[in-house]
Design an enzyme around this catalytic site. Structure first.
Site, PDB file in Angstrom:
ATOM      1  N   HIS A 159       0.841  -1.208   0.000  1.00  0.00           N
ATOM      2  CA  HIS A 159       0.000   0.000   0.000  1.00  0.00           C
ATOM      3  C   HIS A 159       0.871   1.251   0.000  1.00  0.00           C
ATOM      4  O   HIS A 159       0.641   2.187  -0.796  1.00  0.00           O
ATOM      5  CB  HIS A 159      -0.906  -0.015   1.231  1.00  0.00           C
ATOM      6  CG  HIS A 159      -1.687   1.254   1.428  1.00  0.00           C
ATOM      7  ND1 HIS A 159      -2.992   1.393   1.031  1.00  0.00           N
ATOM      8  CD2 HIS A 159      -1.336   2.447   1.982  1.00  0.00           C
ATOM      9  CE1 HIS A 159      -3.417   2.610   1.326  1.00  0.00           C
ATOM     10  NE2 HIS A 159      -2.427   3.271   1.911  1.00  0.00           N
ATOM     11  N   GLU A 160       1.865   1.272   0.893  1.00  0.00           N
ATOM     12  CA  GLU A 160       2.727   2.452   0.978  1.00  0.00           C
ATOM     13  C   GLU A 160       3.601   2.596  -0.266  1.00  0.00           C
ATOM     14  O   GLU A 160       3.912   3.712  -0.681  1.00  0.00           O
ATOM     15  CB  GLU A 160       3.592   2.382   2.246  1.00  0.00           C
ATOM     16  CG  GLU A 160       2.802   2.351   3.548  1.00  0.00           C
ATOM     17  CD  GLU A 160       1.852   3.525   3.716  1.00  0.00           C
ATOM     18  OE1 GLU A 160       2.102   4.580   3.092  1.00  0.00           O
ATOM     19  OE2 GLU A 160       0.859   3.404   4.452  1.00  0.00           O
ATOM     20  N   HIS A 193       1.907   4.554  -2.818  1.00  0.00           N
ATOM     21  CA  HIS A 193       2.054   6.001  -2.675  1.00  0.00           C
ATOM     22  C   HIS A 193       3.458   6.460  -3.065  1.00  0.00           C
ATOM     23  O   HIS A 193       3.627   7.457  -3.777  1.00  0.00           O
ATOM     24  CB  HIS A 193       1.815   6.415  -1.212  1.00  0.00           C
ATOM     25  CG  HIS A 193       0.410   6.232  -0.739  1.00  0.00           C
ATOM     26  ND1 HIS A 193      -0.682   6.663  -1.447  1.00  0.00           N
ATOM     27  CD2 HIS A 193      -0.080   5.669   0.397  1.00  0.00           C
ATOM     28  CE1 HIS A 193      -1.790   6.380  -0.775  1.00  0.00           C
ATOM     29  NE2 HIS A 193      -1.439   5.774   0.334  1.00  0.00           N
TER      30      HIS A 193
END
Length: 438
Positions: free
Chosen positions: A25-26, A29
């Protein structure tokens, strides 16, 4: 492996799965942010004390002790105060702006996140959300199409020796009971029914349908045993069987007597295993899962109310309702340990399907939850970028000056309230999972 050790292993697997989901998920980003030139000083999995880290270029990568989340720090997430609209000195908003910008040098101001164009902001902030969606879809697709859903299969787990006096009650055989058709024909535990009276049978439901269709006439049955195909002739007998209603309870007549009906009986029982979902049906099943997850987020207040009501003993706990990480961990432990101790009959494939489905559902929940358009969630930043884009399009369409960046810092007090509400919700759900577990 002992039951307790298998239970702990399930929780460990879940924690690792959550850690990997957070890490990806990170990354969703960080990678576009770095590509667009944003300065990224930190990328960490977990919170709390630092366990390990390493520096690559300007970014420190590491792992912290508590694997209940993670973060990637993008500098300049908040824009400076607008000219003529200064922040109150020492306020939370003023301090947050300063912290967001103070690590950018004089020649790095253009590397602040807030300076990105609206499409680039959306790509950075939606990257993590879409990563969880992709992970959820992949986990569920593999679980359905590769492992298969738990189902009774055409492989036999039991062969009755006789036609007992009360089949549905599982009455033991006596010398007066006739030999069952299955035993008479030579069927054995472990045999796989390939076809029945010419009808292919890949699932237990198909075996049942074929037995009902052939009735009490002799039927040629092809079974696979030790890798070889054998053909047996089986003649079912007609016996009274209990009729069940839609909820699986014995149906009764007006006088309260259990209703029975004559049906063909062979004397075989299926084994529990997994049956792969046809490829054409997987998109519908996964789509339904995504839809149900989004619905749960939309109805979050109602779901929390019912969970608390269950914790207070006012209603039954909904097995498909909200659950905390404590509850999810307990489910993971039970899934992992279900093939040990007294549950030796539960196949590994069933447990693997359940664990993959659990991880898939968690990722879908993270996807849906982060769509909520409030800080500190990703959806809050997405909403800010959308608002900035709308304002600029409106100004351009009406020949007005560029209104500038959306001042998401003004929403920080709301974000703080949301943060505390999330903590309260987590505590309530943990309490419910302890006092009224699913």
């Amino acid at each position: 492996m002992s039951h307790t050790l298998a239970y702990i292993l399930g929780i460990v697997i879940l924690i690792i799965g959550i850690g990997l989901s957070v890490a990806l998920h990170e990354l969703g980003h960080m990678l576009p942010a770095k590509h667009f030139g944003v300065k990224v000083p930190e990328y960490f999995i977990g919170f709390g004390p630092k366990l390990w880290s390493t520096r690559r270029g300007e970014t420190e990568y590491g792992i912290k002790a508590i694997w209940l989340g993670g973060y990637v720090r993008l500098l300049g997430m908040l824009p400076p105060a607008r000219p003529g609209h200064p922040d109150k000195p020492g306020s939370m908003v003023a301090e947050a702006r300063a912290e967001s910008l103070d690590e950018l040098g004089p020649d790095e101001q253009d590397r602040a996140f807030y300076r990105l164009s609206v499409p680039k902001k959306l790509l950075v902030m939606a990257g993590g959300i879409l990563t969880n969606l992709a992970l959820g879809v992949i986990c569920l697709t593999v679980a359905l199409g590769v492992i298969g859903q738990p189902a009774y299969t055409a492989t036999l787990a039991s062969v009755s020796e006789c036609v007992s006096s009360d089949i549905d009650a599982g009455a033991a055989c006596t010398d007066a009971d006739p030999t069952s058709p299955a035993a008479a024909a030579g069927l054995q535990v472990g045999d796989t029914i390939v076809s029945w009276d010419g009808e292919p049978t890949a699932t237990w439901a198909e075996v049942q349908a074929a037995i009902a269709a052939s009735g009490t006439e002799p039927a040629d049955v092809v079974v696979e045993r030790d890798g070889q195909a054998l053909t047996l002739t089986i003649t079912a007998v007609e016996v009274p069987r209990t009729v069940y209603d839609a909820e699986g309870n014995p149906a009764t007549d007006a006088s309260g007597e259990v209703i029975t009906e004559p049906r063909p009986y062979v004397g075989i029982g299926p084994s529990l295993g997994t049956v792969r979902t046809p490829a054409g049906e997987i998109p519908r099943v996964v789509g339904d899962a995504v839809g149900q997850t989004l619905k749960a987020i939309v109805t979050l207040p109602a779901g929390l109310y019912h969970a608390v009501a269950a914790g207070l003993g006012l209603e039954e706990r909904n097995a498909e309702g909200l659950v905390s990480l404590v509850g999810v961990g307990r489910i993971a432990g039970e899934v992992s340990s279900a093939g040990t101790g007294t549950d030796m009959g539960l196949p590994f494939s069933v447990r693997l399907f359940s664990m993959l489905s659990l991880l898939g559902s968690l990722n879908l929940a993270l996807f849906a939850f982060n769509l909520i358009p409030l800080l500190p969630l990703d959806g809050g930043h997405v909403a800010g970028a959308c608002w900035e884009g709308i304002r600029r399009l409106w100004a351009r369409a009406h020949g007005n000056p560029d209104p500038g960046y959306a001042d998401t810092a003004r929403m920080l007090p709301v974000g703080q309230v949301v943060f505390y509400l999330l903590i309260l919700m987590a505590v309530l759900l943990i309490w419910v999972d302890i006092v009224a577990p699913i």
